[in-house]
Design a protein around this motif. Structure first.
Motif, short mmCIF file in Angstrom:
data_model
loop_
_atom_site.label_atom_id
_atom_site.label_comp_id
_atom_site.label_asym_id
_atom_site.label_seq_id
_atom_site.Cartn_x
_atom_site.Cartn_y
_atom_site.Cartn_z
N UNK A 86 0.83 -1.21 0.00
CA UNK A 86 0.00 0.00 0.00
C UNK A 86 0.85 1.26 0.00
N UNK A 87 2.04 1.17 0.63
CA UNK A 87 2.89 2.34 0.80
C UNK A 87 3.37 2.92 -0.53
N UNK A 88 3.48 2.10 -1.55
CA UNK A 88 3.96 2.58 -2.85
C UNK A 88 3.10 3.73 -3.37
N UNK A 89 1.79 3.54 -3.37
CA UNK A 89 0.90 4.59 -3.87
C UNK A 89 0.88 5.79 -2.93
N UNK A 90 1.03 5.54 -1.63
CA UNK A 90 1.04 6.64 -0.65
C UNK A 90 2.21 7.57 -0.90
N UNK A 91 3.38 7.01 -1.21
CA UNK A 91 4.56 7.83 -1.47
C UNK A 91 4.39 8.68 -2.72
N UNK A 92 3.73 8.13 -3.73
CA UNK A 92 3.52 8.85 -4.99
C UNK A 92 2.57 10.03 -4.78
N UNK A 93 1.54 9.85 -3.96
CA UNK A 93 0.51 10.88 -3.80
C UNK A 93 0.81 11.87 -2.68
N UNK A 94 1.84 11.60 -1.85
CA UNK A 94 2.09 12.43 -0.67
C UNK A 94 2.36 13.88 -1.03
N UNK A 95 3.33 14.13 -1.92
CA UNK A 95 3.71 15.51 -2.25
C UNK A 95 2.57 16.29 -2.92
N UNK A 96 1.88 15.73 -3.93
CA UNK A 96 0.74 16.47 -4.51
C UNK A 96 -0.34 16.82 -3.48
N UNK A 97 -0.60 15.92 -2.55
CA UNK A 97 -1.62 16.20 -1.53
C UNK A 97 -1.16 17.33 -0.61
N UNK A 98 0.13 17.34 -0.24
CA UNK A 98 0.65 18.41 0.60
C UNK A 98 0.52 19.76 -0.10
N UNK A 99 0.77 19.78 -1.42
CA UNK A 99 0.65 21.02 -2.19
C UNK A 99 -0.81 21.50 -2.19
N UNK A 100 -1.74 20.58 -2.37
CA UNK A 100 -3.17 20.94 -2.37
C UNK A 100 -3.58 21.42 -0.98
N UNK A 101 -3.08 20.77 0.06
CA UNK A 101 -3.36 21.22 1.43
C UNK A 101 -2.86 22.65 1.64
N UNK A 102 -1.68 22.95 1.09
CA UNK A 102 -1.14 24.30 1.20
C UNK A 102 -2.06 25.33 0.55
N UNK A 103 -2.61 24.96 -0.62
CA UNK A 103 -3.53 25.87 -1.31
C UNK A 103 -4.81 26.08 -0.48
N UNK A 104 -5.33 25.02 0.09
CA UNK A 104 -6.54 25.12 0.90
C UNK A 104 -6.30 25.99 2.13
N UNK A 105 -5.16 25.80 2.77
CA UNK A 105 -4.84 26.59 3.96
C UNK A 105 -4.70 28.08 3.61
N UNK A 106 -4.20 28.35 2.41
CA UNK A 106 -3.98 29.74 1.99
C UNK A 106 -5.25 30.41 1.49
N UNK A 107 -6.32 29.63 1.24
CA UNK A 107 -7.50 30.23 0.62
C UNK A 107 -8.82 30.01 1.36
N UNK A 108 -8.94 28.95 2.14
CA UNK A 108 -10.24 28.69 2.78
C UNK A 108 -10.14 28.40 4.27
N UNK A 109 -8.96 28.60 4.86
CA UNK A 109 -8.81 28.31 6.30
C UNK A 109 -9.35 29.42 7.17
N UNK A 110 -9.45 30.65 6.63
CA UNK A 110 -9.86 31.81 7.43
C UNK A 110 -10.97 32.60 6.74
N UNK A 111 -11.69 33.35 7.56
CA UNK A 111 -12.68 34.29 7.05
C UNK A 111 -11.95 35.51 6.48
#
Length: 246
Positions: A86-111
């Motif tokens: 299972x870890x193989x796919x997790x390693x591939x998707x980890x960085x893209x998900x972190x980038x998307x999380x960064x976008x969400x934090x920068x745009x929808x985390x606050x009023x």
């Protein structure tokens, strides 16, 4: 995070619940497809069936601790093999998900800071900080009270408000000037709410945007990350059933 703006910025016209739900669905779908094509599903099914059989066997061997320990050891080895696959796919998707999380934090985390709405700006210092600090803004914002304040208990707070627009705050402390961007708007947008200062008794500058609550369950108001986790778990379980994954 700007590279994601063309993809996700149009979503900000929707209610934030839909934004979280759509992004969660997109990520869950991508993760599911990568998992499907990067794992041997026949092997995963065999390992999962083996773990279930070993678990049932351990229940029957409760009266025989030594034999149960042998089966438990084998179950742990099988589980480790399953996790490694299972870890193989997790390693591939980890960085893209972190980038998307960064976008969400920068745009929808606050009023956003609304036109005419009072908001706070804070300067945080080390415990032994002394002297005074002053604030100014360009273009000019309405600043309640004195612009210049004595540092007490490691924190200074100002209350500001202004019309819609982009502003630059300028802080003057110990002969050094520090700047911070502020956005006042009716749209779902804001500048970074925190700025870390290095090499000074002034440790950070904070803008008082309120954390955005996406889901209101009455007894529990949930922010963007908690809401994402809830949606993601639901979509992942559904998609795994649709694609018959193990």
């Amino acid at each position: 995070m700007a590279l994601l703006d063309p993809v996700f910025m149009p979503l900000l016209n929707l209610d934030v619940v839909w934004v979280i739900a759509i992004i969660s669905l997109i990520i869950s779908l991508i993760v599911t497809l990568i998992y499907k094509f990067m794992t041997d599903q026949n092997l995963m099914k065999r390992l999962k069936d083996e773990m279930k059989a070993l678990k049932d066997e351990m229940k029957e061997l409760k009266a025989h601790p030594e034999k149960m320990m042998e089966v438990q050891k084998k179950a742990m080895q099988t589980n480790m093999q399953y996790m490694m696959q299972s870890m193989k796919s997790t390693l591939v998707t980890f960085i893209p998900i972190i980038i998307i999380f960064g976008w969400m934090n920068a745009n929808i985390a606050y009023e956003p800071l609304l036109p005419g709405q009072e908001f706070t700006v804070s300067a945080l210092f080390s415990n032994d900080a002394d002297d005074i600090i002053s604030i100014d803004s360009f273009p000019e914002l309405e600043i309640q009270g004195n612009k210049t304040k004595n540092i007490e208990d490691g924190k200074i707070v100002w209350v500001l408000k202004g019309d819609e627009g982009d502003y630059t705050l300028e802080y003057n402390y110990n002969g050094e000037k520090y700047t911070q961007e502020v956005l006042i708007t009716n749209e779902q947008a804001y500048k970074p709410v925190s700025k870390i200062i290095k090499g000074s008794e002034l440790k950070s500058l904070q803008i008082g945007n309120k954390p955005k609550k996406v889901l209101d369950l009455g007894f529990w108001k949930i922010g963007w990350l908690g809401s994402y986790i809830i949606f993601s778990l639901a979509f992942s379980m559904l998609l795994r059933k649709v694609f018959k994954l193990y």
